[in-house]
Design a protein around this motif. Structure first.
Motif, short mmCIF file in Angstrom:
data_model
loop_
_atom_site.label_atom_id
_atom_site.label_comp_id
_atom_site.label_asym_id
_atom_site.label_seq_id
_atom_site.Cartn_x
_atom_site.Cartn_y
_atom_site.Cartn_z
N GLN A 1 0.93 -1.22 0.02
CA GLN A 1 0.22 -0.01 -0.12
C GLN A 1 0.87 1.11 -0.04
OE1 GLN A 1 -3.67 0.95 0.59
NE2 GLN A 1 -2.86 2.76 0.39
N PRO B 1 8.50 16.29 14.93
CA PRO B 1 9.13 16.63 16.00
C PRO B 1 10.69 16.04 15.97
CG PRO B 1 7.19 15.13 16.77
CD PRO B 1 7.08 15.62 15.18
N TYR C 1 10.28 21.77 14.82
CA TYR C 1 10.07 20.38 14.02
C TYR C 1 11.17 20.58 13.28
CZ TYR C 1 5.28 19.10 15.90
OH TYR C 1 4.24 18.58 16.48
N TYR D 1 8.63 6.96 10.61
CA TYR D 1 7.11 6.80 10.44
C TYR D 1 6.58 5.43 9.66
CZ TYR D 1 6.75 11.33 12.14
OH TYR D 1 6.94 12.70 12.72
N PHE E 1 -0.27 -1.00 8.28
CA PHE E 1 -0.15 -1.28 6.85
C PHE E 1 1.14 -2.08 6.71
CE2 PHE E 1 -2.36 2.75 7.30
CZ PHE E 1 -3.35 2.60 6.30
N LEU F 1 -1.44 8.75 17.05
CA LEU F 1 -0.98 8.39 15.73
C LEU F 1 -1.26 7.00 15.55
CD1 LEU F 1 -0.09 9.07 12.88
CD2 LEU F 1 2.16 8.75 13.63
N LEU G 1 -3.66 5.07 12.57
CA LEU G 1 -3.13 4.26 11.77
C LEU G 1 -3.60 2.80 11.71
CD1 LEU G 1 0.77 5.38 11.74
CD2 LEU G 1 -0.91 5.63 9.78
N THR G 2 -4.13 2.53 12.72
CA THR G 2 -4.90 1.30 13.07
C THR G 2 -6.12 1.20 12.75
OG1 THR G 2 -4.62 1.07 15.10
CG2 THR G 2 -2.93 0.06 14.17
N THR H 1 -9.12 4.40 8.37
CA THR H 1 -8.04 4.82 7.90
C THR H 1 -7.56 4.02 6.61
OG1 THR H 1 -7.31 5.84 9.77
CG2 THR H 1 -5.76 6.03 8.17
N ALA H 2 -7.36 2.59 6.86
CA ALA H 2 -7.10 1.66 5.90
C ALA H 2 -8.02 1.77 4.74
CB ALA H 2 -7.17 0.29 6.67
N MET I 1 -7.04 4.98 2.68
CA MET I 1 -5.88 4.88 2.02
C MET I 1 -5.76 4.08 0.85
SD MET I 1 -3.63 7.03 3.49
CE MET I 1 -5.22 8.19 4.08
N ARG I 2 -6.87 3.13 0.62
CA ARG I 2 -7.22 2.39 -0.29
C ARG I 2 -7.60 3.03 -1.36
NH1 ARG I 2 -8.37 -2.10 3.01
NH2 ARG I 2 -10.62 -1.33 3.07
N GLN J 1 -7.79 6.42 -1.62
CA GLN J 1 -6.66 7.36 -2.05
C GLN J 1 -5.56 7.03 -3.03
OE1 GLN J 1 -4.30 10.34 0.87
NE2 GLN J 1 -2.91 8.92 0.25
N ALA K 1 -3.06 9.91 6.35
CA ALA K 1 -2.08 8.94 7.17
C ALA K 1 -1.46 9.75 8.38
CB ALA K 1 -1.07 8.33 6.22
N TYR K 2 -0.97 10.83 8.17
CA TYR K 2 0.13 11.69 9.37
C TYR K 2 -0.73 12.88 9.33
CZ TYR K 2 2.86 7.66 7.77
OH TYR K 2 3.24 6.30 7.41
N THR L 1 1.54 17.11 17.38
CA THR L 1 1.48 15.80 17.20
C THR L 1 2.42 15.49 16.21
OG1 THR L 1 -0.07 16.12 15.58
CG2 THR L 1 -1.01 15.49 17.44
N PRO L 2 3.06 13.97 16.25
CA PRO L 2 3.97 13.46 15.47
C PRO L 2 3.81 13.92 14.02
CG PRO L 2 3.03 11.43 16.89
CD PRO L 2 2.33 12.93 16.90
#
Lengths: 327, 327
Positions: A42, A51, A72, A81, A89, B9, B13-14, B18-19, B22-23, B25, B317-318, B326-327
């Motif tokens: 994917q 950060p 950042y 990441y 994923f 995050l 991501l899980t 989101t999955a 992303m498919r 996208q 995703a991020y 955030t990250p």
């Protein structure tokens, strides 16, 4: 600011060789996407800033930005990441833009760009051998595709299909870092056994080869804390580079990754990184990042190898050289 | 820092959604690339930083970086580079990552991300109508493709193929900014006739529509200096937005571009920009940038429209929200 070999942007963008390189790059990326998707990967769009970023192991620096009062960094690579995304994923890739502030004196080497891109691949549960297999099949597929899609462009650039015949016949050879060092020293090249293969050494090996080859097991100090140390060979990493033949040098760097929380913290400390900076990543590691292996294949290095052009700036639409102020 | 609607995050991501996003996208971007390449476009990898970027017209700011002692900016959009590249690449596109520092109070709107991506298209010699045609065919092709490629994913997300039937039947409607304003005011919405359609107004129009529609001819003060003023209607731009139906709002912003050197300088001054900052771009314009038209289609906005998810952060995703560390 250094002496720049770059022509003005307008001239660069209208050069025949730039158009040719961009045609080849477009086909290479399409082939890479097609191949990775056919293997069940994917694609995600990677973050640009965060950060923390990859501290790397070669002295290039990250650019700082002010994110609402927080310091950042622009991604030098999105490796952290990739790892943190594997639970959702398990086979993922990015075509990731990266920025590395290299020393200004590297502007003239032809091998350094401040902005570059990587085909950044990671596989949960994979070993080093698994990641090497993906890298080999990816490069082979890309080379095969570009010669089918744009043979006249490659020929016009002076490339000869014959010089890729050994690559397409496969499989790629493998040599350990230890043996590569010994070989270089035996021909009088003063290679440091505890570090990266230096450029002169890499070029020597690359020129001697008839097809791309892997170097495995670099010493621990030479790479980031995320490359897993070999439990059977302490001090050696379970990592690899893929070196192109013909003098084009490194195309890929990859590794099995360290996934154990306590070991990651130790490796950070050993490499001079402050674990406190990596709070979100260490939290993810404590909650459980899957073991994995993966790699980054440099898009501009790949395009240079395919086109045979001399310098990386010739295969970037908007090249930025270390220390050179240009658009 | 604002109150954040974001989950951690690892949780994001899980998430199943989101999955799924992303498919969708991934399929949308593949369809976009296939369609644009079939029309003869060349994809380039855009720059990330440069001495200047798009000043825009909506108050979002660019992030500064220190490029070897020079103050550079991360791209808010690469519009100036698109124009400067047309002599070498008359039909070009980027899948461009952009960073815009929006006011922290926009974190909760669901419509703002600091990092986002655009399908950024430009055509030398094209008119506004030509660019609108490309945007319409691109959106239609993407919608058609995702419903062929991942219908079960869209259905699982609660999307109904029927709600895209009018879009696929085409053509898209067009309304002038003038008439859109009049319509909004006639139903009691206090829309400023000299500015952008505000979000409440855009949402009203978007909810009323059965298929995407164009709004053309925004007033001069509302957009960047590069959007061409309509010679037949001074004060109006030869630009357009494409608004999705169903309340999803703007997907695309585009325009004919100003290519006349002296007019560009005047427009910069009118919009409060210092021409001296744009040295390389103005040099290119003086040497001759072709007239063109083009647009940017927001990748995350497109994915939100396709998936029907509520907030833009759900389809990144991020995700980075304004003012949220955030990250």
């Amino acid at each position: 600011m250094s002496e720049s070999p770059l022509p003005p942007l307008a001239e660069h963008l209208t050069a025949r060789s730039t158009a040719a390189a961009m045609r080849v790059q477009q086909e290479a990326l399409q082939a890479a996407r097609d191949h990775l998707r056919s293997l069940g990967f994917q694609e995600l769009l990677p973050p640009l800033i965060g950060p923390v970023t990859d501290p790397g192991g070669r002295g290039a620096k990250a650019l700082d930005v002010d994110f609402y009062g927080h310091r950042y960094k622009m991604m030098t690579s999105a490796i952290l990441y990739k790892q943190a995304s594997l639970r959702g994923f398990p086979k993922l890739f990015y075509i990731a833009p990266n920025v590395r502030v290299e020393p200004a004196e590297t502007a003239g080497t032809g091998r350094h760009l401040v902005e570059f891109h990587q085909i950044d691949v990671e596989v949960a549960g994979a070993t080093r051998a698994g990641a090497m297999g993906v890298a080999e099949s990816l490069l082979t597929h890309v080379v095969d595709h570009v010669w089918r899609a744009v043979p006249e462009t490659l020929t016009e650039l002076g490339r000869d299909r014959e010089s890729f015949a050994e690559l397409l016949a496969g499989p790629f050879d493998q040599v350990t870092h230890h043996d590569a060092v010994a070989g270089l020293r035996s021909v009088g090249h003063d290679q440091n056994p505890d570090g990266e293969i230096d450029w002169a050494g890499e070029e020597l090996l690359s020129h001697k080869a008839e097809r791309p080859f892997f170097i495995t097991g670099y010493p621990k100090g030479s790479r980031g804390f995320y490359d897993r140390e070999d439990p059977d060979n302490p001090g050696q990493l379970r990592n690899f580079d893929l070196i192109a033949h013909g003098g084009f040098g490194e195309l890929v760097s990859g590794s099995e990754r360290e996934a154990d929380y306590a070991t990651i913290v130790t490796r950070m400390r050993e490499s001079g990184e402050n674990p406190a900076k990596y709070a979100w990543y260490l939290r993810a590691a404590r909650e459980g990042i899957p073991g994995s292996a993966g790699f980054g294949m440099g898009v501009e290095r790949l395009t240079r190898f395919l086109t045979g052009l001399d310098a990386l700036w010739q295969v970037s639409a908007y090249p930025k050289l270390p220390g050179v102020a240009t658009p």
